[in-house]
Enzyme design. Sequence first.
Site, PDB file in Angstrom:
ATOM      1  N   CYS A  66       0.842  -1.195   0.000  1.00  0.00           N
ATOM      2  CA  CYS A  66       0.000   0.000   0.000  1.00  0.00           C
ATOM      3  C   CYS A  66       0.879   1.248   0.000  1.00  0.00           C
ATOM      4  O   CYS A  66       2.108   1.163   0.084  1.00  0.00           O
ATOM      5  CB  CYS A  66      -0.926   0.017   1.216  1.00  0.00           C
ATOM      6  SG  CYS A  66      -0.045   0.060   2.773  1.00  0.00           S
ATOM      7  N   CYS A  69       3.279   1.640   2.811  1.00  0.00           N
ATOM      8  CA  CYS A  69       4.543   0.912   2.647  1.00  0.00           C
ATOM      9  C   CYS A  69       5.547   1.751   1.864  1.00  0.00           C
ATOM     10  O   CYS A  69       6.721   1.857   2.244  1.00  0.00           O
ATOM     11  CB  CYS A  69       4.301  -0.414   1.933  1.00  0.00           C
ATOM     12  SG  CYS A  69       3.204  -1.546   2.801  1.00  0.00           S
ATOM     13  N   CYS A 148     -14.602  14.535 -13.813  1.00  0.00           N
ATOM     14  CA  CYS A 148     -15.098  15.890 -14.085  1.00  0.00           C
ATOM     15  C   CYS A 148     -13.922  16.857 -14.102  1.00  0.00           C
ATOM     16  O   CYS A 148     -12.773  16.474 -13.876  1.00  0.00           O
ATOM     17  CB  CYS A 148     -16.120  16.316 -13.035  1.00  0.00           C
ATOM     18  SG  CYS A 148     -15.441  16.343 -11.357  1.00  0.00           S
ATOM     19  N   CYS A 151     -11.517  17.026 -11.154  1.00  0.00           N
ATOM     20  CA  CYS A 151     -10.449  16.031 -11.143  1.00  0.00           C
ATOM     21  C   CYS A 151      -9.262  16.517 -11.972  1.00  0.00           C
ATOM     22  O   CYS A 151      -8.100  16.371 -11.575  1.00  0.00           O
ATOM     23  CB  CYS A 151     -10.948  14.698 -11.702  1.00  0.00           C
ATOM     24  SG  CYS A 151     -12.345  13.992 -10.818  1.00  0.00           S
ATOM     25  N   ASP A 682      -1.205  37.611 -47.843  1.00  0.00           N
ATOM     26  CA  ASP A 682      -0.007  37.916 -48.613  1.00  0.00           C
ATOM     27  C   ASP A 682      -0.380  37.760 -50.087  1.00  0.00           C
ATOM     28  O   ASP A 682      -1.314  37.031 -50.416  1.00  0.00           O
ATOM     29  CB  ASP A 682       1.110  36.953 -48.216  1.00  0.00           C
ATOM     30  CG  ASP A 682       2.385  37.200 -49.005  1.00  0.00           C
ATOM     31  OD1 ASP A 682       2.723  38.383 -49.192  1.00  0.00           O
ATOM     32  OD2 ASP A 682       3.019  36.224 -49.424  1.00  0.00           O
ATOM     33  N   ASP A 901       2.349  31.919 -46.763  1.00  0.00           N
ATOM     34  CA  ASP A 901       2.880  30.633 -47.205  1.00  0.00           C
ATOM     35  C   ASP A 901       3.730  29.965 -46.136  1.00  0.00           C
ATOM     36  O   ASP A 901       4.265  28.884 -46.350  1.00  0.00           O
ATOM     37  CB  ASP A 901       3.683  30.787 -48.500  1.00  0.00           C
ATOM     38  CG  ASP A 901       4.853  31.749 -48.341  1.00  0.00           C
ATOM     39  OD1 ASP A 901       5.198  32.082 -47.188  1.00  0.00           O
ATOM     40  OD2 ASP A 901       5.412  32.169 -49.363  1.00  0.00           O
ATOM     41  N   ASP A 905       6.613  34.620 -44.270  1.00  0.00           N
ATOM     42  CA  ASP A 905       5.648  35.377 -43.482  1.00  0.00           C
ATOM     43  C   ASP A 905       5.641  34.993 -42.007  1.00  0.00           C
ATOM     44  O   ASP A 905       4.678  35.272 -41.300  1.00  0.00           O
ATOM     45  CB  ASP A 905       4.232  35.170 -44.062  1.00  0.00           C
ATOM     46  CG  ASP A 905       4.152  35.595 -45.516  1.00  0.00           C
ATOM     47  OD1 ASP A 905       4.671  36.672 -45.832  1.00  0.00           O
ATOM     48  OD2 ASP A 905       3.601  34.839 -46.328  1.00  0.00           O
TER      49      ASP A 905
END
Length: 1025
Positions: A66, A69, A148, A151, A682, A901, A905
């Site tokens: 657990c 531990c 939700c 959480c 452009d 492009d 740019d």
Amino acid sequence: MAPSRRDLQLTPLSGDTAAEIGAMEEVRLLDSYDDDDNDDSLSKIEEGSGGSGLRKIQVGITGMTCAACSNSVEGALMSVNGVFKASVALLQNRADVLFDPNLVKEEDIKEAIEDAGFEAEILAEPVTSGTKTQATLVGQFTIGGMTCAACVNSVEGILRDLPGVKRAVVALATSLGEVEYDPNVISKDDIVTAIEDAGFEGSLVQSNQQDKLLLRVDGVLNELDAQVLEGILTRLNGVRQFRLDRITGELEVVFDPEVVSSRSLVDGIEGEGYGKFKLRVMSPYERLTSKDTGEASNMFRRFISSLSLSIPLFFIQVICPHIALFDTVLVWRCGPFMVGDWLKWALVSVIQFVIGKRFYVAAWRALRNGSTNMDVLVALGTSASYFYSVGALLYGAVTGFWSPTYFDASAMLITFVLLGKYLESLAKGKTSDAMKKLVQLTPATAILIEGKGSLSLNFSLTTSIIQPFFEAQFFRFVGEREIDALLIHPGDSLKVLPGGKIPADGVVVWGSSYVNESMVTGESVPVSKEVDSPVIGGTINMHGVLHIKATKVGSDAVLSQIISLVETAQMSKAPIQKFADYVASIFVPVVITLALFTLVGWSIGGAVGAYPDEWLPQNGTHFVFSLMFSISVVVIACPCALGLATPTAVMVATGVGATNGVLIKGGDALEKAHKVKYVIFDKTGTLTQGKATVTTAKVFSEMDRGEFLTLVASAEASSEHPLAKAIVEYARHFHFFDESAEEGDTSNKVSQNAGWLLDTSDFSALPGKGIQCLVNNKLILVGNRKLMSENSITIPDHVEKFVEELEESAKTGVIVAYSGQLVGVMGVADPLKREAAVVVEGLLRMGVRPIMVTGDNWRTARAVAKEVGIEDVRAEVMPAGKAEVIRSLQKDGSTVAMVGDGINDSPALAAADVGMAIGAGTDVAIEAADYVLMRNNLEDVITAIDLSRKTLTRIRLNYVFAMAYNVVSIPIAAGVFFPVLRVQLPPWAAGACMALSSVSVVCSSLLLRRYKKPRLTTILEITKE
């Protein structure tokens, strides 16, 4: 230099590997990110080697059961003098320990763990690759148990507070979290442990390390087979570590890509096993898909189990009292209770504490971390119903006054919640369908052509008769075999049959065919492919056989980058999500408060006689009557619907965009595009086709035409500007050096025919003006009026008039001066895209104002703008000035989009609120843009804005429904309308409503899958006959 995420490959071919190879992490296709700076704070760590610096080891621990531990082990390790950091992973039964070898030894660490009551074993130390350590890694973790937005907020907050974590993003819709962390400070096991300590299930899916391979192995039937396979792996050069799961047949291998390639590794295992073992590379996405399926299956099993116990409970409660035989048995007293009460108590106890255990566990974890979620509400509501019923039974046994029990409410409530969760998991799985389809585009296998020599020959003029001669001369054919597509290396020669999928990005080296690229670029018309034509992995070869040379594989491939962009977008949060996050943070406490008010209010009202006793159930009390209202309030409230409203819609929208050739880089970009007021275009390559051609060449000196063209072409040959390439191509045609020239790589043709060009020196490109260089030690200038003016070149009136005529006809006038004298003018035209004018009109009708910003002269700019219908024009703007134009429009708070492009740019794309890189083709790694429009088609600008508007509308509808549901349902459950309608909502019905509310929101988002690109005829309200 640390490798960028975009350089990652599933089958790595370079030595740029991460130092933390012991973590056994997989490769992920990530969003672009470059970080060339290594973190020196812990640079002295030496893994697996001695020295004066800090050292990190892994310790296997047995006996932990657990979290207490693991905490005990951590405490024991941190108490050792010389240990700087210790992190214990309970599920992995492993500890990572950072210590000073001058102060403490490995044996001391082992003894400290054993003294704490556990068994310890020092694990084999990972071997470094000899390369520089990556400054950060990015891992993708599955996070189970989130219900939700509360959480999500809880997990994100905990992850961001961890030392070494630089970024953490959690997505509720996918149950995934993406964490950027420093592997020298924190390991992935530490992150998993933190997720689990927060009350959720966590595991690593993949990371951006490169030297690991996950394989599915067929042929391991018994222990002996496993030992043979392990022996083969032990003997193979370059294999560092491996782990075989004999149950699932999964084999994880850590290898040195400098010593052995992924394909050689697989071939070596299969060869050493004499064909007994068959290996297949597993994609990380397979594990995600299987996990989604497993989650839905698990929830379905829980629901069926609960339903199978609830049905007998329903019969006992409703049906059996009307059947004399059954009723006699149920009312027979057995001890202090009747048989029916015993049966109901037993059945509900199994549902409540065995099947419904997950709600208690999740609720406890959430409360322990100081947060609340839907599980808290479910656990609270069902527990109130269950324990009241138990109390009523015990009270009746003692006093003889038997109050009604509500065991059925608890059981039916859990059953309906599980049904809702099952339907929700199915619906959420549907939101990622677009991603799954993209993943499935890549074929599982490829045909590898094996031989000596090179297939990179130009067979464009050969026939099927003379092809074998060329192959015999230049490529000694050895054979062909089928390989896993994930094992393709750059440079591999591959054979693609008609109807087959192209396995990797590459170049055609033999054959011709038509290829359907609609699944990647959205372009429906098949594209002709001949020798030297590029091909995209995942597209379909329509007709002839093709031989291709692989150029990009793994995460470098176009399809992988598309998947990466979509995945990154789905992981991101839209700003509108902040509203749901805030509501979720206060939702559960508010609901519990309302439930308490309901309980107290009805109880006091009954005590003072505010309502008649006829309203009470048979043998009921005011407290029982009030309690049922209170429980209904608790279970009917649903924070999940709010939390799912935005992420599910964003996930569906980004997937739909990808299938239509519109790649969206995040929820923020998706949200901003819906309120775009200005779209800046452009000119060259955006409104125009970007295929400039010379229409006029006029000499204004005694120089003959051929000499003039040679002079200009020699100067422009070093330039990469589209106009320069058009001039060089025109000059070449004039000199008859390449009569059959077709569109292709101009620079290659220049190099092939360089004999006719003059030598140049001191070349200089002048942005927004032109170029200059020396030819025969004399200065030549090629450019616009500004360049001439700065160099004191006089433009005669007749030349000026000629240039003005060119510009008024939407052509660009290129002026040439040599040795201080103007010698000629060339007119260059760049045809407009056929859809440009219609798209501009469509934007105007959508309420968006188009603006053209170009570096070209005013006359040409106005002529082009007039042709497409743009009224607002900004001409003679330098590249850096485009960003200034955008900022000036943003001053009043307007949202500005820039369409370019993606090459010249970048400053403007970065400055715009929404940057759209159009016509990217195979160059989808455009950092500055928020949208990548795969096709070179302006219609996709309208698609991007329209999809954003539809998505935001859907999100708002989701919020309206989620909020309206809670606003309406909570008063009904609280009994506000009971005095008028005399209708009480039982807890089980409230639970059903709560469960279905989340499903309905997800289904609402799924309606975006039906999105169709807007037709220009619809936008322009053109009625077809």
